[in-house]
Scaffold this active site. Structure first.
Site, short mmCIF file in Angstrom:
data_model
loop_
_atom_site.label_atom_id
_atom_site.label_comp_id
_atom_site.label_asym_id
_atom_site.label_seq_id
_atom_site.Cartn_x
_atom_site.Cartn_y
_atom_site.Cartn_z
N ASP A 101 0.87 -1.18 0.00
CA ASP A 101 0.00 0.00 0.00
C ASP A 101 0.91 1.22 0.00
O ASP A 101 1.57 1.53 1.00
CB ASP A 101 -0.89 -0.02 1.25
CG ASP A 101 -1.74 1.23 1.40
OD1 ASP A 101 -1.61 2.15 0.57
OD2 ASP A 101 -2.53 1.29 2.36
N GLN A 155 0.34 6.55 0.91
CA GLN A 155 0.93 7.66 1.65
C GLN A 155 2.39 7.90 1.27
O GLN A 155 2.98 8.89 1.72
CB GLN A 155 0.82 7.39 3.15
CG GLN A 155 -0.60 7.33 3.68
CD GLN A 155 -1.34 8.65 3.59
OE1 GLN A 155 -0.74 9.72 3.56
NE2 GLN A 155 -2.67 8.59 3.54
N LYS A 200 -4.67 11.60 -3.60
CA LYS A 200 -3.66 11.96 -2.59
C LYS A 200 -2.36 12.46 -3.23
O LYS A 200 -1.47 12.94 -2.51
CB LYS A 200 -3.36 10.76 -1.69
CG LYS A 200 -4.53 10.28 -0.84
CD LYS A 200 -4.10 9.13 0.06
CE LYS A 200 -5.28 8.44 0.72
NZ LYS A 200 -5.97 9.28 1.70
#
Length: 415
Positions: A201, A204, A230
């Site tokens: 993942d 971020q 994002k």
């Protein structure tokens, strides 16, 4: 940012970890597609459809290059959550009779899970990289295990959970709460030594760090997911990178138009990747917008983006360290951190902290940040999180701290 809120106060936007603001070039690229090239991609034979298809596939090439991948290994999805679910459901579908007929035997063997197999995650995962694996374990009879963390937010050694039964390792590169940037190399190497699939993942990390799927963790990973909104891009688009040989063997997640090869009433065959995993009309305008965001960040330079993030992190942590009534979650030093600072205030619920900040024009995130198990592990119900973007300034961090300094007086804390 010129926007004002709450009675004319200048907006201090410190919620980029939830969604980023968009550069004008991204807005212009998406609007230009709709204004001049809008047509159904991969469908029409007319000029507009050709232009739309060319723009869409050019966007795929740009996004792929941004993470060091080839175009055929990049699948567009709705968001990062769907990208991870695509992998989880494909692994579930791989167990059906005939699902892997014609697939490369070595790749196919890595896609089948059943009782006795283990899926390993970490206690710090966003729900998007936890719940799909819980469901895969339920559907296949595999066992879900997890890596714990130390009190300062670092992962415990891989051998505590990764072993010869491990078939999947799903791990975040950067925690959306603790902001910990993990060196995934020992974990990926441990999983690889047992033939396990590695799913990262990167929602971020991609907005803040140079990410190369071919080099990550000392030799690349099998799958990597991130989301456009994002990383300065539009909402409604995500990205899944997959090793080409695995994508070629995987059964589809969604079926219908665009992802087929031959359709007969008795059954169908499927297109090669990435089209196999892009059923329906593709997210063409969003892909063009995301490509513009990638070009924007490339022009800035991801090394510069990462360095800017460290300046903000060092400034925020240094300022908060002198406030004994604030508990910062995660590493105390800036170097292992990326993009965010989550914290609690003694005796005040995070939602109340967030309301005080919002009243002064400072936008932050409060709650468990879709990481409920992690908050339980830390012994807190929720937290307040400030998160940075490429556009965040140290002056905005100062404005946040000034607003935060009013919290003790509002709630009668002795400091």
């Amino acid at each position: 940012m010129s926007r004002t809120v709450r009675g004319g106060r200048p907006l201090v936007y410190l919620d980029s970890g939830a969604t980023s603001q968009k550069p004008t070039v991204v807005l212009d690229a998406e609007r230009d597609f709709y204004a001049t090239h809008n047509a159904a991609v991969h469908r029409g034979a007319h000029q507009l459809a050709e232009e739309a298809t060319e723009a869409f596939e050019a966007a795929r090439a740009t996004v792929a290059a941004f993470i060091g991948a080839d175009s055929e290994s990049v699948v567009f999805t709705k968001n990062g959550t769907e990208a991870i679910n695509l992998v989880a459901y494909a692994l579930s579908n791989a167990g059906a009779d005939g699902a892997l007929d014609g697939a490369d035997p070595e790749a196919a063997s890595r896609l089948r899970l059943g009782p006795g197999d283990e899926i390993v995650v970490t206690v710090m995962e966003h729900h998007a990289n936890l719940v799909p694996w819980q469901e895969l374990a339920r559907r296949t009879g595999a066992t879900l295990r997890w890596l714990d963390i130390t009190d300062d937010g670092q992962l415990v050694p891989p051998e505590t959970a990764i072993g010869h039964r491990t078939r999947v390792l799903a791990v975040t590169q950067v925690s959306n709460v603790l902001a910990t940037h993990h060196d995934l190399t020992p974990y990926v190497q441990a999983a690889r030594s047992h033939g396990a699939l590695v799913v990262v993942d990167a929602c971020q990390s991609v907005p803040h760090l140079p990410v190369d799927v071919q080099q990550l963790a000392g030799g690349g990973v099998d799958f990597l997911a991130f989301t456009g909104h994002k990383v300065l891009g539009p909402s409604g688009i995500g990205v899944l990178y997959g090793r080409p040989e695995l994508l070629a063997a995987m059964p589809p997640f969604l079926t219908g138009g665009s992802m087929i090869e031959v359709v007969r009433m008795e059954g169908s065959t499927y297109a090669p990747p990435p089209q196999r995993f892009e059923a329906g009309v593709p997210v063409a305008a969003q892909a063009v917008g995301l490509a513009a965001a990638c070009d924007y960040l490339t022009a800035v330079g991801m090394d510069r983006v990462a360095a800017h993030d460290q300046v903000l992190m060092r400034h925020a942590l240094g300022t908060l360290a002198s406030r004994g009534w604030v508990r910062v979650l995660g590493p105390a030093e800036p170097e292992p951190r990326v993009g965010a600072v989550a914290f609690t205030v003694d005796g005040v619920h995070p939602h109340d902290v967030g309301q005080v900040l919002d009243d002064q024009g400072v936008a932050v995130r409060t709650g468990h940040h879709c990481a409920w198990p992690l908050h339980r592990r830390l012994g807190v119900t929720a937290s307040t999180r400030v998160s940075f973007g490429v556009y965040t300034t140290t002056e905005e961090v100062d404005a946040f701290v000034a607003a935060l300094d009013t919290v003790p007086a509002v709630f009668g804390l002795a400091v």
